[in-house]
Design a protein around this motif. Structure first.
Motif, PDB file in Angstrom:
ATOM      1  N   GLN A  44       0.854  -1.180   0.000  1.00  0.00           N
ATOM      2  CA  GLN A  44       0.000   0.000   0.000  1.00  0.00           C
ATOM      3  C   GLN A  44       0.891   1.232   0.000  1.00  0.00           C
ATOM      4  OE1 GLN A  44      -2.834   0.008   3.143  1.00  0.00           O
ATOM      5  NE2 GLN A  44      -3.603   2.038   2.660  1.00  0.00           N
ATOM      6  N   ASP A  45       0.544   2.196  -0.824  1.00  0.00           N
ATOM      7  CA  ASP A  45       1.274   3.456  -0.876  1.00  0.00           C
ATOM      8  C   ASP A  45       0.850   4.311   0.319  1.00  0.00           C
ATOM      9  OD1 ASP A  45       2.564   5.834  -1.631  1.00  0.00           O
ATOM     10  OD2 ASP A  45       2.066   5.580  -3.732  1.00  0.00           O
ATOM     11  N   ARG A  47      -0.287   7.209   0.135  1.00  0.00           N
ATOM     12  CA  ARG A  47      -1.477   7.963  -0.264  1.00  0.00           C
ATOM     13  C   ARG A  47      -2.659   7.005  -0.400  1.00  0.00           C
ATOM     14  NH1 ARG A  47       1.404  10.155  -5.386  1.00  0.00           N
ATOM     15  NH2 ARG A  47       2.215   8.071  -5.131  1.00  0.00           N
ATOM     16  N   GLY A  49      -5.784   4.981  -1.659  1.00  0.00           N
ATOM     17  CA  GLY A  49      -6.200   4.529  -2.977  1.00  0.00           C
ATOM     18  C   GLY A  49      -5.056   4.213  -3.908  1.00  0.00           C
ATOM     19  N   ARG A  50      -3.864   4.036  -3.366  1.00  0.00           N
ATOM     20  CA  ARG A  50      -2.706   3.739  -4.211  1.00  0.00           C
ATOM     21  C   ARG A  50      -1.935   2.551  -3.649  1.00  0.00           C
ATOM     22  NH1 ARG A  50      -1.631   7.746  -7.990  1.00  0.00           N
ATOM     23  NH2 ARG A  50      -2.756   9.655  -7.637  1.00  0.00           N
ATOM     24  N   VAL A  52       1.715  -0.064  -4.827  1.00  0.00           N
ATOM     25  CA  VAL A  52       2.855  -0.240  -5.721  1.00  0.00           C
ATOM     26  C   VAL A  52       3.215  -1.721  -5.745  1.00  0.00           C
ATOM     27  CG1 VAL A  52       5.276   0.325  -6.172  1.00  0.00           C
ATOM     28  CG2 VAL A  52       3.752   2.059  -5.238  1.00  0.00           C
ATOM     29  N   PRO A  75       2.971   1.348 -10.220  1.00  0.00           N
ATOM     30  CA  PRO A  75       1.988   1.938  -9.310  1.00  0.00           C
ATOM     31  C   PRO A  75       0.565   1.698  -9.827  1.00  0.00           C
ATOM     32  CG  PRO A  75       3.092   3.651 -10.581  1.00  0.00           C
ATOM     33  CD  PRO A  75       3.684   2.344 -10.995  1.00  0.00           C
ATOM     34  N   PHE A  76      -0.359   1.523  -8.897  1.00  0.00           N
ATOM     35  CA  PHE A  76      -1.770   1.348  -9.217  1.00  0.00           C
ATOM     36  C   PHE A  76      -2.578   2.349  -8.414  1.00  0.00           C
ATOM     37  CE2 PHE A  76       0.012  -2.633 -10.487  1.00  0.00           C
ATOM     38  CZ  PHE A  76      -0.784  -3.088 -11.522  1.00  0.00           C
ATOM     39  N   HIS A  77      -3.736   2.700  -8.934  1.00  0.00           N
ATOM     40  CA  HIS A  77      -4.624   3.652  -8.272  1.00  0.00           C
ATOM     41  C   HIS A  77      -6.052   3.163  -8.409  1.00  0.00           C
ATOM     42  CE1 HIS A  77      -7.305   7.191  -8.287  1.00  0.00           C
ATOM     43  NE2 HIS A  77      -6.536   7.576  -7.288  1.00  0.00           N
ATOM     44  N   HIS A  78      -6.854   3.427  -7.396  1.00  0.00           N
ATOM     45  CA  HIS A  78      -8.291   3.207  -7.547  1.00  0.00           C
ATOM     46  C   HIS A  78      -9.052   4.295  -6.824  1.00  0.00           C
ATOM     47  CE1 HIS A  78      -9.810   1.598  -3.661  1.00  0.00           C
ATOM     48  NE2 HIS A  78      -8.581   1.177  -3.494  1.00  0.00           N
ATOM     49  N   TRP A  85      -8.431  -1.631  -9.833  1.00  0.00           N
ATOM     50  CA  TRP A  85      -7.118  -1.007  -9.707  1.00  0.00           C
ATOM     51  C   TRP A  85      -6.614  -0.674 -11.101  1.00  0.00           C
ATOM     52  CZ3 TRP A  85      -4.702   0.449  -5.295  1.00  0.00           C
ATOM     53  CH2 TRP A  85      -5.294   0.016  -4.104  1.00  0.00           C
ATOM     54  N   GLN A  88      -0.707   2.665 -13.452  1.00  0.00           N
ATOM     55  CA  GLN A  88      -0.144   3.956 -13.826  1.00  0.00           C
ATOM     56  C   GLN A  88       1.182   3.693 -14.540  1.00  0.00           C
ATOM     57  OE1 GLN A  88      -2.174   6.781 -13.013  1.00  0.00           O
ATOM     58  NE2 GLN A  88      -3.453   4.979 -12.665  1.00  0.00           N
TER      59      GLN A  88
END
Length: 94
Positions: A44-45, A47, A49-50, A52, A75-78, A85, A88
């Motif tokens: 988990q990043d 930030r 919702g992110r 890696v 990196p992934f974001h949701h 997910w 990026q």
């Protein structure tokens, strides 16, 4: 995703990671062959919702040299409330 990053093939399947591949202007000659993932871990990043995904992989470069221990972070974001997910642009460190 790693295959698309390292070889240039299939980048259109990941428009958020490779936006240049959507219009075809970003065609890339394959840089690696014989790709093999050696290790992976997702974290988990800091930030919300992110996340890696850290990959350690091996592959042969254009000169045919096969090297172990290559590193790539994807990196992934949701969005909040969305379970999907979205990858990026990846970062290759070696």
């Amino acid at each position: 995703m790693l295959i698309a990053d390292a070889t240039g093939l299939g980048r259109g399947q990941f428009p958020t990671a490779f936006p240049e591949a959507v219009d075809g202007a970003g065609a890339v000659a394959p840089a690696f062959t014989r790709i093999r993932i050696q290790a992976a871990v997702a974290r988990q990043d800091t930030r919300a919702g992110r996340a890696v995904v850290h990959l350690v992989w091996a592959g042969a470069d254009r000169g045919g040299t096969y090297t172990d221990g290559r590193l790539t972070d994807i990196p992934f974001h949701h969005a909040r409330g969305d379970g999907t997910w979205t990858p990026q642009p990846p970062t290759t460190t070696s």
